[in-house]
Write an enzyme that holds these catalytic residues in place. Structure first.
Site, mmCIF file in Angstrom:
data_model
loop_
_atom_site.group_PDB
_atom_site.id
_atom_site.type_symbol
_atom_site.label_atom_id
_atom_site.label_comp_id
_atom_site.label_asym_id
_atom_site.label_seq_id
_atom_site.Cartn_x
_atom_site.Cartn_y
_atom_site.Cartn_z
ATOM 1 N N CYS A 15 0.867 -1.183 0.000
ATOM 2 C CA CYS A 15 0.000 0.000 0.000
ATOM 3 C C CYS A 15 0.905 1.236 0.000
ATOM 4 C CB CYS A 15 -0.903 0.004 1.231
ATOM 5 S SG CYS A 15 -2.133 -1.286 1.207
ATOM 6 N N GLU A 262 -11.714 -15.236 -23.814
ATOM 7 C CA GLU A 262 -10.806 -15.319 -22.657
ATOM 8 C C GLU A 262 -9.846 -16.483 -22.878
ATOM 9 O OE1 GLU A 262 -10.244 -13.846 -19.438
ATOM 10 O OE2 GLU A 262 -8.834 -15.493 -19.328
ATOM 11 N N ASP A 310 -11.422 -5.304 -21.439
ATOM 12 C CA ASP A 310 -10.928 -5.151 -20.066
ATOM 13 C C ASP A 310 -9.617 -5.931 -19.942
ATOM 14 O OD1 ASP A 310 -10.645 -4.839 -17.349
ATOM 15 O OD2 ASP A 310 -12.354 -6.082 -16.791
ATOM 16 N N CYS A 337 -6.755 -1.102 -15.878
ATOM 17 C CA CYS A 337 -6.140 -0.898 -14.563
ATOM 18 C C CYS A 337 -4.774 -0.226 -14.729
ATOM 19 C CB CYS A 337 -6.021 -2.222 -13.815
ATOM 20 S SG CYS A 337 -5.124 -3.465 -14.719
#
Ligand code: SAH
Length: 382
Positions: A15, A262, A310, A337
């Site tokens: 983090c 996929e 995506d 992302c």
């Protein structure tokens, strides 16, 4: 809001933004997206979390021996060294308790964690996943060999103490790659998967299938993606990089047909069952690389009204994007992302006549420096 509530954050390093308040983190992420993507379109306000803690539905704990006892830990992001850690504030409480309970049981049964320097010991790591709405918990115990000492007792102690654990799986990883699940697995308890509900659809999730790690934000993200697509029930839709079929199956309720593409076999096998669970009979699945799929789609002369894409952090393959431009769907909804690869890909699509009409960042990973973005592209007026 103060975020200095993790005593491991400096040693762990996962983090990166823990030393900022949540508001500072959000403005950092906004500036990052504006800097990378702002030249394409106005950037909407970032979709934040109301309570940015305990959001992760998946953990990977490493186990190690010290002073004759087993402890749980995590890999330090910078060095790959194992750091002792028995509570992570981005994980759900139950997941933290189970991580520690696995070490407790190892100690009670006098078992040892796997030691990579000697090749001795049993447990390498554990993967724990929890369905946010179902509450179902999966525990995958990863060892370096087929031998699981005191297996029955181990599993019964764990499931008696945590009845929310609905399935336990033994995975054998004898490779040098840590935190890796191989196809060599045995179901020791329960069905071998968990389920979860997103946007009113139920999904089966197997150990090696991809599933978004922040269900609260994922639901918002998928809603936004469907909103941008403006589906009316008449559209032929492509869901590229479809994982266990989440976006495609949710969108299928408002579309004529959906094709999901996929490469991961485990994800596609879950996706096929997910379509059945959700009575999504208008969805077809292709276990295939997106490039291979799109080449055949061009040959067949397929037409799509909406393409959802995506991709992983590396973004889309250039050949895939150029074939998409040949098919020329009126709408592309791109979820990413990684703002850098998204910028590269939408610049390329821009050269082929597409314009970005909206850009919304989502905070899927509070306290880390990662940011998710969804954008809508449509063809420029000729
Ligand atoms: N849309 C899904 C999954 C997104 S993650 C969700 O929201 O849950 C990206 C997915 O792309 C992964 O499941 C990965 O296995 C798949 N993938 C990566 N490269 C691919 C490729 N070249 N062709 C098809 N799928 C790919």
């Amino acid at each position: 809001m103060k975020n200095d509530s993790c005593k491991y954050f400096k040693k762990c390093g996962a983090c990166q933004l823990r030393n900022m308040t949540y508001e500072e983190q959000l403005s950092y992420k906004m500036s990052k997206v504006i800097k990378t993507l702002g030249r394409f379109c106005h950037v909407d306000e970032i979709e934040a979390m109301t309570a940015p803690s305990s959001y992760r539905n998946k953990a990977q704990a490493v186990y190690f021996n010290q002073g004759g006892k087993v402890f749980p830990g995590i890999y330090q992001s910078s060095s790959g060294k194992v750091v002792k850690c028995n509570s992570c504030p981005v994980l759900g409480n139950k997941i933290n308790f189970i991580i520690c309970e696995i070490a407790n049981i190892m100690n009670e049964l006098k078992l040892k964690a796997f030691d990579p320097s000697t090749g001795k010991g049993f447990l390498r790591h554990a993967l724990i996943r929890q369905g946010f709405s179902s509450g179902e918990i999966m525990v995958v115990l990863v060892s370096s060999s087929q031998i699981f000492p005191k297996q029955e007792l181990f599993v019964s102690l764990l499931t008696e103490r945590y009845p929310q654990i609905t399935t336990v799986i033994h995975n054998i990883n004898d490779t040098k790659t840590p935190l890796w699940l191989t196809s060599d697995e045995k179901i020791l308890y329960g069905p071998g998967y968990i389920t979860d509900t997103l946007c009113g659809c139920t999904f089966k999730i197997s150990p090696r299938s991809f599933y978004q790690i922040n269900p609260i934000q994922t639901e918002k993200l998928y809603k936004k993606a469907c909103e941008l697509a403006c589906l009316t029930g008449n559209e032929n839709v492509l869901d590229a990089y479809s994982g266990i079929g989440t976006i495609g199956i949710i969108a299928s309720k408002y579309s004529k047909t959906v094709h999901c593409v996929e490469t991961n076999k485990s994800s596609v096998s879950d996706a096929i069952q997910n379509a059945k669970y959700n009575k999504a009979y208008n969805v077809k699945f292709f276990t295939c690389d997106t490039v291979k799929f799109i080449n055949s789609a061009v040959e067949r002369g397929d037409k799509y009204d909406v393409v959802f894409m995506d991709p992983p952090r590396s973004g889309c393959d250039k050949v895939f994007l150029s074939r998409i431009m040949t098919l020329s769907p009126p709408k592309i909804v791109y979820i990413s992302c990684n703002p850098e690869t998204m910028a590269r890909d939408i610049a390329y699509l821009g050269g082929g006549g597409y314009k970005v009409r909206s850009l919304t960042p989502f905070d899927m990973f509070p306290h880390t420096n990662h940011v998710e973005t969804v954008c809508l592209l449509t063809r420029k007026a000729r």
